[in-house]
Enzyme design. Structure first.
Site, PDB file in Angstrom:
ATOM      1  N   CYS A   1      21.036 -35.974 -55.985  1.00 27.69           N
ATOM      2  CA  CYS A   1      21.610 -35.157 -57.056  1.00 27.69           C
ATOM      3  C   CYS A   1      23.116 -35.402 -57.060  1.00 27.69           C
ATOM      4  O   CYS A   1      23.592 -36.365 -56.459  1.00 27.69           O
ATOM      5  CB  CYS A   1      21.248 -33.681 -56.901  1.00 27.69           C
ATOM      6  SG  CYS A   1      22.003 -32.823 -55.502  1.00 27.69           S
TER       7      CYS A   1
ATOM      8  N   ASN B   1      24.711 -33.054 -53.556  1.00 26.77           N
ATOM      9  CA  ASN B   1      23.859 -32.986 -52.372  1.00 26.77           C
ATOM     10  C   ASN B   1      23.951 -31.637 -51.672  1.00 26.77           C
ATOM     11  O   ASN B   1      23.882 -31.545 -50.457  1.00 26.77           O
ATOM     12  CB  ASN B   1      24.167 -34.143 -51.410  1.00 26.77           C
ATOM     13  CG  ASN B   1      23.127 -34.342 -50.314  1.00 26.77           C
ATOM     14  OD1 ASN B   1      23.451 -34.774 -49.223  1.00 26.77           O
ATOM     15  ND2 ASN B   1      21.875 -34.044 -50.594  1.00 26.77           N
TER      16      ASN B   1
ATOM     17  N   CYS C   1      22.421 -28.690 -53.581  1.00 31.11           N
ATOM     18  CA  CYS C   1      21.430 -27.813 -54.221  1.00 31.11           C
ATOM     19  C   CYS C   1      20.075 -28.516 -54.366  1.00 31.11           C
ATOM     20  O   CYS C   1      19.174 -28.315 -53.576  1.00 31.11           O
ATOM     21  CB  CYS C   1      21.911 -27.334 -55.597  1.00 31.11           C
ATOM     22  SG  CYS C   1      23.302 -26.176 -55.555  1.00 31.11           S
ATOM     23  N   ARG C   2      19.980 -29.361 -55.384  1.00 32.51           N
ATOM     24  CA  ARG C   2      18.678 -29.924 -55.741  1.00 32.51           C
ATOM     25  C   ARG C   2      18.125 -30.906 -54.714  1.00 32.51           C
ATOM     26  O   ARG C   2      16.970 -30.791 -54.293  1.00 32.51           O
ATOM     27  CB  ARG C   2      18.767 -30.603 -57.116  1.00 32.51           C
ATOM     28  CG  ARG C   2      19.094 -29.628 -58.224  1.00 32.51           C
ATOM     29  CD  ARG C   2      19.416 -30.324 -59.530  1.00 32.51           C
ATOM     30  NE  ARG C   2      20.701 -31.019 -59.427  1.00 32.51           N
ATOM     31  CZ  ARG C   2      21.191 -31.818 -60.366  1.00 32.51           C
ATOM     32  NH1 ARG C   2      20.496 -32.054 -61.458  1.00 32.51           N
ATOM     33  NH2 ARG C   2      22.368 -32.397 -60.209  1.00 32.51           N
ATOM     34  N   SER C   3      18.909 -31.906 -54.326  1.00 34.25           N
ATOM     35  CA  SER C   3      18.356 -32.939 -53.432  1.00 34.25           C
ATOM     36  C   SER C   3      18.064 -32.428 -52.018  1.00 34.25           C
ATOM     37  O   SER C   3      17.018 -32.776 -51.465  1.00 34.25           O
ATOM     38  CB  SER C   3      19.214 -34.200 -53.421  1.00 34.25           C
ATOM     39  OG  SER C   3      20.536 -33.946 -53.063  1.00 34.25           O
TER      40      SER C   3
ATOM     41  N   ASP D   1      20.743 -28.548 -62.861  1.00 37.08           N
ATOM     42  CA  ASP D   1      21.644 -28.169 -61.771  1.00 37.08           C
ATOM     43  C   ASP D   1      21.839 -26.655 -61.809  1.00 37.08           C
ATOM     44  O   ASP D   1      22.365 -26.127 -62.780  1.00 37.08           O
ATOM     45  CB  ASP D   1      22.985 -28.886 -61.933  1.00 37.08           C
ATOM     46  CG  ASP D   1      23.878 -28.738 -60.717  1.00 37.08           C
ATOM     47  OD1 ASP D   1      23.637 -27.833 -59.888  1.00 37.08           O
ATOM     48  OD2 ASP D   1      24.827 -29.530 -60.599  1.00 37.08           O
TER      49      ASP D   1
END
Length: 164
Positions: A11, A14, A16-18, A128
């Site tokens: 993401c 690095n 939140c999402r990934s 995001d």
């Protein structure tokens, strides 16, 4: 024995999402008894947060679902394309950014949008949640749980893995 299938989730920062995708996938792989067959990491296209833990709001949302988000942020690099079998990016901008590391266009087939693996959601990108509220983090986890199940099916088909 074959080498493990190596996944990389990417993401922007690095945080939140990934890292959440990494944690969801790790829990799924461990529950399926495949920890020795599949490895996963995460990275960001930007390095602002390198060395930091995931965003506290994402850690809280993940913890409520039993996920441990403890990886440290790092920036994606050229070697990641060589070192991983599948690079899953969270949105189109991440896709463009990661492709920019592929100067010889030799890895484009392994760089894919994460949502291609979702079956229960129609989104094409994982949004995001950084600037939104708590519900955004929950929605991201819903997408990640859906997509990670699809990623595991894909790896099982590619590698002929069975449940342990």
């Amino acid at each position: 024995m074959d080498s493990p299938f190596r996944l990389l989730f990417v993401c922007l920062g690095n945080i939140c999402r990934s890292p959440a995708a990494e944690a969801v996938m790790r829990a799924l792989v461990e529950a399926e008894g495949l920890a020795g067959s599949i490895t996963m990491r995460s990275a960001g296209t930007a390095g602002w947060h390198s060395g930091k833990l995931p965003d506290q709001r994402m850690r809280n949302a993940g913890q409520k679902r039993g996920y441990n988000l403890s990886s440290r942020a790092r920036q994606v690099n050229e070697n990641d394309l060589l070192d991983h079998d599948l690079v899953l990016v969270m949105d189109r901008q991440n896709h463009r950014d990661v492709l920019s590391y592929d100067s010889k266009s030799q890895f484009s087939e392994k760089i894919r949008l994460f949502c291609e693996f979702c079956t229960g959601h129609k989104e094409e990108e994982v949004p995001d949640p950084y600037y939104g509220g708590e519900q955004g983090f929950e929605h991201v986890l819903d997408l990640l749980e859906d997509g990670c199940r699809g990623v595991l099916r894909h790896i099982r088909e590619q590698r002929g893995l069975t449940q342990a």
